[in-house]
Design an enzyme around this catalytic site. Structure first.
Site, short mmCIF file in Angstrom:
data_model
loop_
_atom_site.label_atom_id
_atom_site.label_comp_id
_atom_site.label_asym_id
_atom_site.label_seq_id
_atom_site.Cartn_x
_atom_site.Cartn_y
_atom_site.Cartn_z
N LYS A 55 -42.71 -33.95 -29.53
CA LYS A 55 -41.87 -32.76 -29.46
C LYS A 55 -41.03 -32.79 -28.18
O LYS A 55 -41.47 -33.30 -27.15
CB LYS A 55 -42.80 -31.54 -29.49
CG LYS A 55 -42.17 -30.17 -29.52
CD LYS A 55 -43.31 -29.14 -29.55
CE LYS A 55 -42.82 -27.71 -29.49
NZ LYS A 55 -43.97 -26.76 -29.47
N SER B 50 -43.17 -23.33 -32.94
CA SER B 50 -42.06 -24.06 -32.37
C SER B 50 -42.08 -25.55 -32.64
O SER B 50 -41.09 -26.24 -32.37
CB SER B 50 -42.04 -23.82 -30.85
OG SER B 50 -43.19 -24.34 -30.22
N SER C 89 -47.73 -22.25 -32.41
CA SER C 89 -46.71 -23.27 -32.62
C SER C 89 -47.22 -24.59 -33.16
O SER C 89 -46.43 -25.47 -33.49
CB SER C 89 -45.92 -23.51 -31.33
OG SER C 89 -45.15 -22.38 -31.02
#
Length: 496
Positions: free
Chosen positions: A74, A150, A174
């Site tokens: 990420k 997220s 997330s």
């Protein structure tokens, strides 16, 4: 390697093929990059590619437990030295950290080969992945819908089998929200289990814990084995851990006592599809020999939502300020999205007492929930991961009126107005995803398990939260559920 064989394997399976000499790391990397080429235009899941670097790294990867397995990280919750790290913010497009964060260094030492970086919302604030810098990531089960956030880019990439597992981070859901939205497995570890340094001491007052999303339970356990443990100077000690999470996960869980709830934790409404997912999971658990009882957690939704957003706002204010240290450029409102800047304004307005009270409320919640587990003899608590199915792209964007109001606040605002708006935000912002934040506040491990799909073909995950420090029970239960109702062969329409 044939694409069909690649898609049929999880990360542990691919590593075994490499170890047996049946496939080379370079071949796996080529296959993963080919899948990026074929699928990413539709998904917008991968936002930075490392083609040349990862091909070079694949020549002689570390001899670790996941040696040769393609992997994505990420674009936040960890950094790669010398490479872009934007957190999907215009303010950070020029930043190049000097060295790897400890988590990413451990990923590398395990033998994982990082083929690129994945999409996320700015600073990981929202439960959808639709930043202005990167554009929206899309759900491979239905491209008009969000993959969540997220860690939406990571989840979309894993669901599309670009890689079998990918890095994720969870400060309010997330890992679990995108795992639910994309029909894959996601475990948020216990607070203190994973390293965050050296660039970050703690995230959002201890709410943030990194991990992975994965096709299989054993991939998550293997990644946890490779990465767990506090880094030097960490503010939290790691809870006791087994010699191997992967080996521990293979032991039958035995009969557990599971409390379940169909209520929204920090919201007011649950979609019928999400209620159905919980009841279906409760029935399955009963069939597997577990004792399932209804237990609603005692939560003041409005107070806890405000507490959560108070802590997040303080964290966002610090993230905005930190961009100056990272880039040498003083933060300017135009370099941030409207909602991000607003939360930063709130965070700067908060007093030390307000922040301290919010921290104390979260710690008190941990004691309260631990008491509920003890009172009812619970090993696990079951709920829906999300209160609604994955929303359509753009559905949660601020309206034109709201954007105008946020823009006006940039020019002139008062503490009183900001506090009124924070109260309103607490009542509204978590409506679709109100069930995950509680376990960030308490620090407990919690997972999203893909057991249910609705009539529209969208995944509806269920959340199971264990006692503090007890990932083992969750992993054992998830392994049992995975065997009883396998999900790995269920592929999104994009792949069929």
């Amino acid at each position: 390697m044939e694409q069909s064989e690649y898609v049929s394997q999880d990360g542990v399976g691919l590593a075994a093929l490499v170890a047996a000499g049946e496939v080379t790391p370079g071949e796996l990397v080529t296959t993963a990059l080919d899948r990026v080429d074929a699928l990413n235009e539709a998904l917008n899941a991968v936002v930075e590619r490392r083609d040349a670097r990862v091909r070079a790294e694949a020549v002689a990867p570390p001899d670790g437990p996941l040696g040769g397995v393609p992997f994505l990280v990420k674009d936040m919750d960890g950094v790669l030295g010398g490479e872009p790290n934007t957190a999907s913010s215009r303010s950070l497009v020029s930043w190049r950290p000097t060295h790897d964060s400890e988590l990413f260094a451990r990923f590398r030492r395990s033998g994982l080969l990082i083929v690129g970086k994945t999409n996320c919302p700015e600073f990981g604030i929202t439960g959808v992945t639709e930043s202005e810098l990167r554009g929206p990531a899309r759900n491979p089960w239905h491209l008009d819908h969000t993959p969540g956030g997220s860690s939406g880019g990571s989840a979309a990439a894993v669901a599309a089998r670009i890689v079998p597992l990918a890095h994720a981070g969870d400060g309010g859901g997330s890992i679990r929200i995108p795992a639910s939205a994309c029909g894959i497995f996601g475990l948020k570890p216990t607070r203190g289990r994973q390293p965050l340094g050296p660039y970050l001491s703690e995230g959002w007052d201890g709410y943030v814990v990194p991990g992975v999303v994965s096709v299989s339970v054993r991939d998550t356990a293997a990644a946890l084995d490779a990465t767990h443990g506090a880094d030097p100077g960490a503010p939290y000690a790691e809870p006791a851990a087994p010699d191997s999470f992967q080996h521990a996960a293979q032991v039958e869980p035995g009969p557990l006592r599971v409390g379940y709830s169909t209520k929204a934790m920090l919201g007011s409404e649950m979609h019928p599809d999400c209620v159905a997912a919980v009841l279906d999971a409760a029935e399955l658990l009963t069939e597997l020999g577990h004792e399932v009882v209804e237990v609603d957690l005692p939560l003041d939704a409005q107070e806890l939502a405000k507490t959560y957003l108070t802590v997040v706002s303080a964290g966002v204010a610090m993230s905005i300020a930190n961009t100056q240290d990272q880039t040498g450029v003083k933060p300017r409102a135009d370099d941030f999205e409207l909602t991000t800047w607003f939360l930063g304004q709130v965070g700067r307005e908060l007093t030390a007492e307000e922040h301290a009270r919010a921290r104390a409320t979260g710690f008190d919640l941990g004691r309260t929930i631990a008491g509920v587990y003890a009172e009812h003899g619970l090993d696990v608590h079951l709920s829906a991961t999300m209160a609604f199915p994955p929303v359509r792209i753009g559905e949660l964007n601020p309206s034109a009126v709201e954007r105008a109001a946020l823009a006006a606040l940039r020019r002139a605002s008062s503490g009183r107005v900001l506090r009124i708006l924070l109260d309103q935000l607490a009542a509204q912002s978590l409506a679709k995803t109100p069930n995950t934040q509680v376990f960030n506040m308490t620090g407990q491990p919690a997972m999203s398990v893909p057991l249910h799909w609705n009539a529209e073909g969208l995944p509806i995950g269920v959340q199971m939260a264990g006692r503090f420090g007890d990932e083992v029970t969750l992993l054992r239960l998830a392994t049992q559920l995975e065997a009883a109702r396998p999900w790995a062969d269920r592929l999104p329409p994009l792949l069929t």
